[in-house]
Each structure stands twice: as structure tokens, then as C-alpha cells.
Scaffold this motif. Structure first.
Motif, PDB file in Angstrom:
ATOM      1  N   ALA A  75       0.949  -1.135  -0.086  1.00 21.61           N
ATOM      2  CA  ALA A  75       0.046  -0.182   0.062  1.00 21.61           C
ATOM      3  C   ALA A  75       0.908   1.328  -0.006  1.00 21.61           C
ATOM      4  O   ALA A  75       0.752   2.123   0.846  1.00 21.61           O
ATOM      5  CB  ALA A  75      -0.941  -0.072   1.127  1.00 21.61           C
ATOM      6  N   ILE A  76       1.750   1.396  -0.951  1.00 21.92           N
ATOM      7  CA  ILE A  76       2.913   2.369  -1.095  1.00 21.92           C
ATOM      8  C   ILE A  76       2.005   3.435  -1.978  1.00 21.92           C
ATOM      9  O   ILE A  76       1.602   3.219  -3.136  1.00 21.92           O
ATOM     10  CB  ILE A  76       4.243   2.129  -1.182  1.00 21.92           C
ATOM     11  CG1 ILE A  76       4.985   3.459  -1.384  1.00 21.92           C
ATOM     12  CG2 ILE A  76       4.283   1.442  -2.815  1.00 21.92           C
ATOM     13  CD1 ILE A  76       6.561   3.062  -1.488  1.00 21.92           C
ATOM     14  N   GLY A  77       1.817   4.664  -1.597  1.00 24.20           N
ATOM     15  CA  GLY A  77       1.467   5.773  -2.393  1.00 24.20           C
ATOM     16  C   GLY A  77       2.055   7.254  -1.757  1.00 24.20           C
ATOM     17  O   GLY A  77       2.715   7.296  -0.924  1.00 24.20           O
ATOM     18  N   GLY A  78       2.298   8.120  -2.640  1.00 21.65           N
ATOM     19  CA  GLY A  78       2.645   9.472  -2.458  1.00 21.65           C
ATOM     20  C   GLY A  78       2.728  10.499  -3.745  1.00 21.65           C
ATOM     21  O   GLY A  78       2.055  10.030  -4.669  1.00 21.65           O
ATOM     22  N   THR A  79       3.246  11.557  -3.223  1.00 25.31           N
ATOM     23  CA  THR A  79       3.414  12.645  -4.541  1.00 25.31           C
ATOM     24  C   THR A  79       5.006  12.963  -4.446  1.00 25.31           C
ATOM     25  O   THR A  79       5.617  13.029  -3.360  1.00 25.31           O
ATOM     26  CB  THR A  79       2.545  13.688  -4.170  1.00 25.31           C
ATOM     27  OG1 THR A  79       2.818  14.284  -2.920  1.00 25.31           O
ATOM     28  CG2 THR A  79       0.973  13.235  -3.933  1.00 25.31           C
ATOM     29  N   VAL A  80       5.162  13.435  -5.503  1.00 20.94           N
ATOM     30  CA  VAL A  80       6.748  14.195  -5.623  1.00 20.94           C
ATOM     31  C   VAL A  80       6.428  15.742  -6.311  1.00 20.94           C
ATOM     32  O   VAL A  80       5.815  15.537  -7.244  1.00 20.94           O
ATOM     33  CB  VAL A  80       7.654  13.333  -6.540  1.00 20.94           C
ATOM     34  CG1 VAL A  80       8.888  14.116  -6.404  1.00 20.94           C
ATOM     35  CG2 VAL A  80       7.774  12.051  -5.886  1.00 20.94           C
ATOM     36  N   THR A  81       6.792  16.619  -5.675  1.00 21.95           N
ATOM     37  CA  THR A  81       6.662  17.989  -6.230  1.00 21.95           C
ATOM     38  C   THR A  81       7.957  18.602  -6.446  1.00 21.95           C
ATOM     39  O   THR A  81       8.760  18.587  -5.616  1.00 21.95           O
ATOM     40  CB  THR A  81       5.787  18.763  -5.243  1.00 21.95           C
ATOM     41  OG1 THR A  81       4.696  18.188  -4.891  1.00 21.95           O
ATOM     42  CG2 THR A  81       5.428  20.268  -5.702  1.00 21.95           C
ATOM     43  N   GLN A  82       8.172  19.200  -7.518  1.00 20.78           N
ATOM     44  CA  GLN A  82       9.169  20.145  -7.724  1.00 20.78           C
ATOM     45  C   GLN A  82       8.859  21.528  -8.062  1.00 20.78           C
ATOM     46  O   GLN A  82       7.834  21.788  -8.558  1.00 20.78           O
ATOM     47  CB  GLN A  82      10.044  19.472  -8.933  1.00 20.78           C
ATOM     48  CG  GLN A  82       9.180  19.740 -10.316  1.00 20.78           C
ATOM     49  CD  GLN A  82       9.941  19.040 -11.562  1.00 20.78           C
ATOM     50  OE1 GLN A  82       9.418  17.716 -12.013  1.00 20.78           O
ATOM     51  NE2 GLN A  82      11.045  19.569 -12.016  1.00 20.78           N
TER      52      GLN A  82
END
Length: 191
Positions: free
Chosen positions: A118-125
């Protein structure tokens, strides 16, 4: 949420395994107050990544434990992280940066054998240029990684080592045992 009466052995084991991890010298870890409303049991660690006494990245890792389990978590131990680092401006505009940033996390978990679901996430630059009264140095570039995953057992040392690997990658630190070359002095003659 009513406070629980006894600390579960699984949570105690998980916290002890986090505390036992030794990190590389550039990464300073410090226990911090954990949010109390997300799960019956919680533990948090803050991190600073230093280069030449300058903080170049920060992070927070929160361990959540709900003995009853949580359907979305697919388990009882959830790790939540936030990592932020300043980048070289040319990296900040790379369209592949989010995918690379996400791979830093997933690769680190895999390399450490940190079993999870259940891995999830966001990457913001972000890329910021200052104008007017705020005009100043060169544009700033940053990366922010927010993610969560469920550990499949209480041995979280592997997860913390993976997280510190993510911090090091995000901060641009060389792999352990590899020395960073000093910046070449533009005025020095070549030999």
C-alpha cells in the motif's frame, strides 16, 4: 479516540528497531512529538541532512500503529514521510525529476529488504525566481516527497535505513564510502 491503556509489543518492538539504527554522519536524527489523532500509537523522527554545516535537506518519518488494523493500510504499521531538499537549478526544471524522486524511495525500500504494501505518495518540484523587492540570488529549485507505506513486520530498521537513503539521494550526497570532489577554483591554474 480514547487513549489506549497498554502499549502493544509490536509497537514497542517497532520503535526499538527505529532507535537502534545508526546513520551516516551527514544525517542527524531526532525524535519529535508525533501526531496523536491519526492512530492509537505514534512515534516520529525528524532528520536534517548537513553539508559543510549547511542544512540541505530535511525530513520527517512518522510511525503509526493501529492494533485493529486499517483497511486502507492493509496492515497495522503505517509509515508516513515528508522529505524536502534544495536542488541545483538545472535539476529543478528536469521533467523526469518526479519519477526519479519516486524511484529513490521505492529502490531504497527494495535494496534494504523493507517489505511493504500500500505504498503511495507525491513528488513535487518547485522552481522559484525572485522579483522586485525580493530579487536576489539565482532561482531556487526544490523537491518535496510525501509518501506512506505499510510495513509487513515490526522490524523497521530496514525501513529507516531506506528512508535515510532517500534523504541522502534527495540531498545529492554521494554513496557511502565515496568522497565528494571539492569545487574547482576558477582562478587556480591547472596542473
Amino acid at each position: 479516540m480514547a487513549p489506549p491503556t497498554a502499549v502493544p509489543a509490536l509497537f514497542t518492538q517497532a520503535v526499538a528497531s527505529l532507535r537502534a539504527v545508526q546513520t551516516r554522519p551527514e544525517i542527524e536524527l531526532e525524535e519529535a512529538p508525533a501526531p496523536q489523532r491519526l492512530a492509537p500509537f505514534a512515534h516520529a523522527v525528524n532528520a536534517s541532512v548537513l553539508r559543510d554545516d549547511d542544512e540541505i535537506a530535511t525530513g520527517r518519518l512518522i510511525l503509526l500503529h493501529d492494533p485493529a488494523g486499517h483497511e486502507a493500510w492493509q496492515g497495522t504499521l503505517r509509515l508516513v514521510t515528508y522529505v524536502n531538499a534544495t536542488l541545483e537549478p538545472e535539476m529543478g526544471t528536469d521533467p523526469l525529476l518526479p519519477a526519479v524522486g519516486w524511484s529513490w524511495l521505492t529502490d531504497a525500500l527494495a535494496e534494504q529488504g523493507a517489505r511493504s504494501v500500500a505504498i503511495g505518495g507525491t513528488v513535487t518540484q518547485t522552481f522559484s525566481t525572485r522579483f522586485g523587492d525580493l530579487a536576489g540570488p539565482a532561482p531556487d529549485a526544490e523537491i518535496e516527497i510525501r509518501a506512506s507505506w505499510t510495513a509487513l513486520d515490526g522490524h523497521l530498521d530496514r525501513h529507516l535505513r531506506a528512508w535515510t537513503t532517500l534523504l541522502a539521494s534527495t540531498a545529492g550526497l554521494p554513496p557511502p564510502g565515496v568522497a565528494r570532489l571539492p569545487a574547482r577554483d576558477q582562478g587556480a591554474p591547472r596542473t
